[in-house]
Design an enzyme around this catalytic site. Structure first.
Site, PDB file in Angstrom:
ATOM      1  N   MET A   1       1.689   4.675  -7.946  1.00 36.54           N
ATOM      2  CA  MET A   1       1.689   5.983  -8.598  1.00 36.54           C
ATOM      3  C   MET A   1       2.881   6.819  -8.163  1.00 36.54           C
ATOM      4  SD  MET A   1      -1.205   5.898 -10.273  1.00 36.54           S
ATOM      5  CE  MET A   1      -1.658   7.589 -10.626  1.00 36.54           C
TER       6      MET A   1
ATOM      7  N   CYS B   1       5.688  -2.272   5.159  1.00 38.64           N
ATOM      8  CA  CYS B   1       4.540  -1.408   4.875  1.00 38.64           C
ATOM      9  C   CYS B   1       5.025  -0.444   3.808  1.00 38.64           C
ATOM     10  CB  CYS B   1       4.050  -0.712   6.131  1.00 38.64           C
ATOM     11  SG  CYS B   1       5.339   0.050   7.126  1.00 38.64           S
ATOM     12  N   SER B   2       4.924   0.853   4.003  1.00 40.19           N
ATOM     13  CA  SER B   2       5.470   1.761   3.002  1.00 40.19           C
ATOM     14  C   SER B   2       6.956   2.003   3.267  1.00 40.19           C
ATOM     15  CB  SER B   2       4.699   3.075   2.993  1.00 40.19           C
ATOM     16  OG  SER B   2       3.376   2.844   2.557  1.00 40.19           O
TER      17      SER B   2
END
Lengths: 742, 622
Positions: free
Chosen positions: B310, B395-396
């Protein structure tokens, strides 16, 4: 043939269907040419056998295993693999009586049958109808065996299943216990004599009184159990106690141990409660007075059945607790891993251990700090009394922290002290559940806590304790087979093959050579034990007690008796005093003793650590732990390859042997100077050579890792573990993305 | 005072690591390491007290304010009256009218929050609460100063505890201790990649980020496959979050399987693709001839990874990366970890509820997070070692969970990182040079204690390392005291090592020029940090057990302020004694041998040197 040691779970759902149908097996396998039979022990008889039986390997979910023959004898259930096993020969820690595929009948805890994928607990009734496709045996030493019965002939399967169920579960008489058939060659008498004191003779008791400088009276009147069958053959009572026969064999304050100050610990069963309440009270008073008279007219009493859990509570708690370690497959393991801590807590087992240690510390405080005599009582006086009195002695007396001292203590308090091993351990599978309880194991658990907190203070290792806890269920030794001294004597005499001649001699458990060779016995010793320096210190020590005695005079109003009549006059006030003390000290709100012992512990903690002095356990939450070695040793998921405490131990033993080698070299070189040899009789040059100590598993010396392939164990189903429902979980990692400067 | 002997200052520095509430039993202080330390501190503190209360200050440390008649409300021994001194580096409280003498000595850097509790009472008492980053809270009470114009000592404290918020510099920039070794030279990226045995034919060190233009949170030296040009890397950087492109972290010396780290791909809701990124991953796979597959480990729970789409992020799709298998490791984000540690602190400090200890511990989930991180690292190490496959970890942003996973996997795979110096290199490389945001996560000198960017990510990693040292007591060259020292100095702001958020920032602030490195201090007294049980097995891969049954709460760190939980004398002490004994005996043997050899030099020697044969050399560090 199915291979062993495969890795990787095929399905996430346990299924009991084999990949191989019986037909395939028959085609594949020639009828066995060589009949395999177990190496029977002297006196062991084979009852029945079945082949082929598939023994599942515990390591994974896939239905793999080894084919072999399952036997049931009068000693054990044993599985003999069709494949040649090479492992057996390489073991350094091999039990001579039973191997990794043997289950002594007494060691069987529960048997489950799997009928149409449903697991049912086997009790006597179920046996007759139908045999299960799979038999799961849970052992008291926490091993789990799973056998598939579908490959063998129907009548064989039925026979072996019924045989095992019958011999392991049905109530039986003591005579059927293997110890009475076992005819192993007795080991040299000498070995036994020089070490453990058995407390089966008046001399042993006199010697013990002398050692602790006790001022009590040895009772020999019960030599033929005329006083009571529940009492030990010989025992020691306060010298002030009068006529013995009026006690009906109950309510004797029995001496356990004397503190160097002169005060002593006594234990007693409660006197029978008669119609008149006054009698009971009078009896109690006499008991307390006698105890108080032992030293400085001070005494405290404690009824353990009021302040500690009952033996039924203990049994229930342990039953819950052990379930967490009887793991049948990986899925179970990882599922139970999630709620591990709260499961442990819900069993209450660690809390019971804490309570026992706490109680023992309270008693120690009375003896050590207040120098009062202590009398602990209990209905029978042979369960929790044994636990507490033994723990107190271990904490106060460094002798009991040596291997021989510890064994003597078990003899003194438990074996000669008439703990009802037979009933408590349920060796005969009696249906009456009331009297079963793992009291002795509870004691070993408490000792383990002390050992792990103060390892250098103990000459024995945790491996020793683990082996001892296993040995309780090995039906070869006389030590744990009886309910009392009288019971032992009567049975042993009756069972003697030649009546009238010397009684039957089973080995005691302390004859470790029956189970282990000398090399394996090395594992019983703690290489870090800090031995006492004998000479100079001994001299200094001798003065210490006197000194302390003066320092630690109790602050009570009581003066030492100046004349004989003094005591009588003071009895009433003494009683009042005692009762007040009891109220304030023992019967106060449940957390007040904990608070006072807290202070006692803290002041002890602040003194310099002396491994040969008083030893107290830390009882705070994180300090009371699970006995990993005993409970986790068979679970492959938690084996650490190349790690665990064994890595430290092997390194230490290696170093010790080097020091010893060097000493030898020095001696040879320099015999004129006569370097004194460090007197470590056991850990000598015959030290184990671990060529690959880096690759030993943490469960060593118990379970051996089968697959040398050295694969990590990857947990499954991790996500169920952690459902963080918090909004935090969905929050974005970075709140701000700009760079902040310092 | 400025030229105080270095030994003294070193010791007083260490004293910040142990609470002195247990002074009385200095001889029995916790760990062996702490034990010997304890004695040294004792000495320092004693001379402190006897020589009319002069403080052993560090170079450039200056007393800012002090107050008498302050009461410290100790949760363990009750209220203690004494005097409080605040310097530009530490808080010092001592009480001399008590036997045993009681003292507190902590660097201001550990304070995360200082606040007045309640209003002044009728008796004129003011109460202050100090919340620390190292799992304790302190509470002081003192009289309201008569002269209301005079600042309270706590106002001074507040100023020096949060220099960044007050536009002052951290003490690290003032501290000018000289150590024999310069710790800033511990890590040289080129030497490290050379040590790993980087194959020139498949990997190259690119200068594309020399001026931090490609990615400002990455180091200058990056290792990428030779087949990828710098231009392509630039395009990849626009596809990876914060420009953190996939680069090599470690390479297996035999199989050439690589551990590669990155940040999440900016896939977004539309499933954006990047040709160059796909090519880069393919090239990474091709660089390892042993395997035609590769694993992408996404540290996040799959739900969170999907939710990131998103916001433009996401994870690698199977279509775009055909030979790669994507695995989610289910490790939660920094906020969950912060909350977990907060709960843990509630459970362990100051009082432990004995009968509910285990369920309370479970409710914090701290050990479960540790388990997930270790399990993730184990899976990575397994794929590299047993599967001989290359792996990409992200990860992010690739600066929190990613360094946790890669550095733990590297410790499992490469024994070099289990040595003291190797571990320093690992931290310098995976954490510092690759931009773990220490400034943000720890909040050095910043009073904004509610900052959502704070999180105990690094502490969690050190905890995981500690768990491994428990499981493999002989596999690590360093001891527990080393790990505790790192954590204490992480907060203390005495050394420059953990300052700033990235390599670029550290260079800009000239941190190496103006501050001392923690490794200067550590490497100048290595013997304190050596594990006597250490055995060096060169190519020994460690696979820890991650079952929660084998994980323990690190009591000697989290509960070290509780005097009752002080551990008993550990194995190490006896071991050190044995080592010393052995060394002594060995020396004697040699002496005697020499003597014998001299004596029999003229005559024929009757005994060959057999005695030494049985003595295999074991590494001796004592």
């Amino acid at each position: 043939m199915l291979s062993l040691g495969s890795v990787g779970a095929k399905s996430t759902k346990p299924s009991f269907v084999s990949y191989v149908t019986p037909e395939e097996i028959k085609l594949e396998k020639e009828p066995p040419k060589i009949e395999k039979h177990p190496d029977l022990l002297p006196g062991e008889v084979e009852f029945c056998c079945a082949n082929p039986i598939l023994k599942y390997t515990q390591d994974d979910l896939s239905q793999r295993g080894i084919f072999g023959t399952l036997f049931c004898t009068n000693f054990r259930v044993t599985f003999i693999s069709d494949e040649k096993s090479q492992e057996e020969t390489t073991k350094t820690f091999k039990n001579k009586l039973y191997g990794e595929n043997d289950i002594p009948l007494m060691c069987v805890d529960h048997i489950y049958g799997v009928y149409d994928e449903k697991k049912k607990l086997i009790t006597g009734g179920l046996v007759k109808n139908k045999y299960p496709s799979k038999m799961i045996i849970h052992c008291k030493d926490l091993r789990v065996f799973q056998f598939c019965l579908t490959f063998t002939k129907e009548e064989d399967a039925k026979k072996i299943f019924q045989g095992i169920a019958h011999h392991c579960l049905e109530e039986k008489s003591l005579k059927c216990v293997f110890a009475f058939s076992y005819s192993g060659t007795p080991s040299p008498e000498m070995q036994r004599k020089r070490e453990t004191i058995l407390f089966d003779s008046p001399e042993d008791w006199t010697q013990e009184m002398k050692r602790t400088r006790a001022n009590c009276r040895l009772v020999t009147e019960n030599e033929n159990f005329e006083l009571s069958q529940r009492l030990p053959k010989y025992f020691v009572i306060p010298s002030a106690l009068g006529d013995l026969f009026s006690y009906q064999g109950k309510g004797f304050p029995i001496w356990c141990w004397s503190h160097h100050s002169g005060c002593a610990l006594f234990k007693a069963s409660l006197p029978p409660v008669t119609q008149e309440d006054g009698d009971f009270q009078k009896h109690l008073d006499i008991m307390i007075n006698a105890v108080a008279h032992n030293y400085l007219y001070s005494a405290k009493t404690e009824d353990l059945s009021e302040s500690l859990p009952t033996i039924q509570d203990i049994q229930q708690s342990y039953n819950k607790f052990k379930q967490f370690f009887l793991i049948e497959n990986s899925t179970d393991f990882w599922l139970s891993d999630v709620k591990w801590f709260s499961s442990l807590e819900s069993s209450g087992w660690l809390d019971i251990i804490r309570q026992c240690l706490q109680k023992a510390v309270e008693v120690v405080e009375c003896l050590e700090k207040d120098n009062t005599n202590v009398l602990i009582t209990e209905e029978e006086g042979t369960d929790l009394c044994c636990v507490i009195s033994s723990l107190v002695q271990i904490m106060l007396d460094p002798y009991y922290r040596t291997l021989m001292g510890f064994q003597s203590l078990v003899q003194k308090e438990w074996v000669a002290g008439c703990h009802a091993f037979l009933d408590r351990c349920n060796h005969l599978h009696q249906k009456d559940k009331e009297c079963h309880s793992p009291i002795f194991l509870l004691f070993l658990e408490c000792v383990w806590q002390l050992v792990q907190q103060h390892s250098p203070a103990f000459q024995f290792s945790e491996t020793y304790l683990t082996v001892l806890s296993d040995s309780v269920d090995v039906p070869v030794f006389s030590t744990f087979l009886f309910n009392s001294a009288h019971h032992r004597e009567s049975v042993m005499k009756a069972e003697s093959p030649l009546a009238q001649s010397s009684p039957l001699s089973c080995p005691t458990v302390w004859d470790w050579s029956v189970q282990f060779d000398s090399k394996a016995q090395n594992f019983f010793f703690n290489p870090l034990y800090s031995e006492k320096v004998k000479h100079e210190k001994a001299v200094r020590k001798a003065h210490k007690p006197k000194h302390q005695r003066q320092l630690s005079l109790p602050s009570t109003a009581f003066k030492p008796p100046s004349k004989k009549g003094f005591f009588k006059d003071e009895t009433d006030s003494l009683k009042k005093m005692l009762r007040v003390k009891r109220l304030s000290r023992w019967m106060g709100s449940p957390d007040s003793p904990a608070a006072t012992t807290r202070g006692f512990y803290e002041s002890w903690q602040q003194r310099p650590l002396d491994y040969h002095g008083l030893l107290l356990p830390c009882l705070d939450g994180p300090a009371v732990r699970v006995w990993m070695q005993r409970y986790l040793r068979w679970i492959p998921e938690v084996h650490i390859m190349g790690g665990g405490s064994v890595a430290v131990m092997t390194k230490l033993m290696e170093l010790l042997s080097q020091v010893q080698d060097l000493k030898c070299v020095l001696e040879q070189r320099d015999s004129s100077q006569a370097v004194k040899l460090d007197h470590r009789p056991y850990i000598q040059h015959r030290l184990l050579s671990f060529g690959s100590s880096g690759r030993l598993s943490s469960s060593f010396p118990f379970a051996y890792s089968r697959n040398r392939s050295f694969k990590p164990i990857i947990p499954t189903g991790l996500m169920q573990s952690l459902m963080v429902s918090d909004s935090l979980a969905s929050q974005e990692d970075e709140a701000s993305s700009f760079v902040s400067l310092v | 005072m400025e030229k105080s002997g270095s030994v003294d200052s070193v010791e007083s520095l260490c004293s910040s690591t142990t609470t002195r509430s247990d002074r009385s039993s200095g001889t029995r202080v916790s760990d062996t390491e702490l034990r010997s330390k304890g004695r040294a501190i004792e000495k320092v503190l004693q001379c402190k007290y006897t020589s009319k209360g002069e403080l052993p200050l560090l170079p450039e440390e200056l007393v800012q304010d002090s107050a008498k008649d302050v009461t410290y409300i100790c949760p363990f021994i009750g209220p203690v009256r004494g005097s409080l001194t605040v310097t530009n580096y530490r808080l010092f409280f001592r009480c001399t009218d008590r036997e045993p003498v009681f003292g507190l000595d902590l660097p201001l850097g550990v304070l995360s929050r200082v606040e007045k509790i309640g209003a002044a009472t009728s008796r004129g008492d003011v109460s202050y609460g100090l919340v620390c980053k190292d799992m304790r809270n302190l509470r002081f009470v003192h009289k309201e100063p008569e002269d209301s114009l005079k600042k309270s000592v706590f106002e001074v404290l507040m100023k020096f505890a949060f220099p960044v918020s007050n536009n002052m510099s951290l003490f690290a920039f003032e501290y000018k201790q000289v150590f024999p070794e310069n710790g800033w030279r511990v890590y040289d990226p080129l030497a490290e990649y050379k040590r790993q045995g980087l194959a020139k034919e498949s990997w190259r060190i690119t200068k594309v980020n020399d001026h931090y233009e490609l990615c400002d949170s990455y180091p200058a030296a990056l290792v990428v496959p030779v087949t990828i040009t710098d231009e392509e890397l630039r395009r990849v950087s626009s596809f990876r979050a914060k420009g953190r492109i996939p680069v090599l972290s470690w390479i297996h010396p035999e199989s050439q399987a690589a551990v590669v780290r990155a940040s999440q791909p900016m896939v977004g809701q539309n499933g954006r693709r990047c040709k160059e990124d796909e090519k880069l991953l393919q090239a990474i796979m091709d660089a390892n001839a042993q395997s035609h597959k590769m694993f992408i480990f996404d540290a996040r729970p799959s739900v969170n990874a999907a939710a990131n789409k998103m916001k433009g992020g996401g994870y690698e799709s199977e279509d775009a990366y055909q030979n790669a298998e994507l695995v989610f490791l289910d490790i939660h984000n920094i906020h969950v970890m912060r909350e977990s540690l907060r709960k843990l602190k509630e459970v362990v400090y100051p009082k432990i509820e004995d009968s509910h200890w285990l369920s309370n511990l479970e409710s914090t989930h701290w050990l479960e997070h540790i388990k997930l991180i270790l399990a993730g690292a184990l899976r990575i190490a397994d794929k590299v070692e047993s599967g001989k496959t290359s792996v990409v970890v992200h990860c992010s942003d690739g600066w929190d969970r990613t360094p946790q996973l890669t550095s733990l996997a590297l410790i499992m795979l490469d024994s070099h990182y289990r040595t003291i110096r190797g571990f320093q290199i690992l931290l310098e490389k995976e954490w510092l040079s690759f931009g773990h945001r220490f400034q943000q996560r720890v909040g050095h000198g910043d009073k904004n204690h509610t900052d959502a960017d704070r999180s105990p990510i690094f502490l969690q990693f050190i905890d995981c390392v500690w768990q491994m040292t428990r499981q493999f007591p002989a596999a690590f060259e360093f001891n527990e005291y080393f790990l505790i020292t790192i954590l204490d100095q992480l907060y203390s702001c005495l050394f420059g090592t953990f300052l700033c958020n990235s390599e670029q920032q550290r260079l800009k602030e000239e941190v190496p020029k103006h501050t001392v490195s923690l490794w200067s201090f550590v490497n100048s007294q290595l013997e304190e940090f050596v594990n006597p049980l250490y055995v060096h097995y060169p190519s020994h891969v460690l696979f820890p057990t991650v079952g929660i049954r084998h994980l323990q709460l690190w009591v000697t760190y989290y509960i070290r302020w509780n005097p009752r939980m002080r551990p008993q004398e550990p194995v190490h002490q006896c071991y050190k004694e044995l080592l010393a004994k052995r060394a002594e005996l060995q020396k004697r043997v040699e002496e005697l041998q020499r003597e014998a050899a001299n004596r029999t030099a003229s005559s024929s020697s009757e005994r060959a040197g057999s005695p030494t044969r049985s003595i295999t050399p074991v590494q001796t560090y004592v």
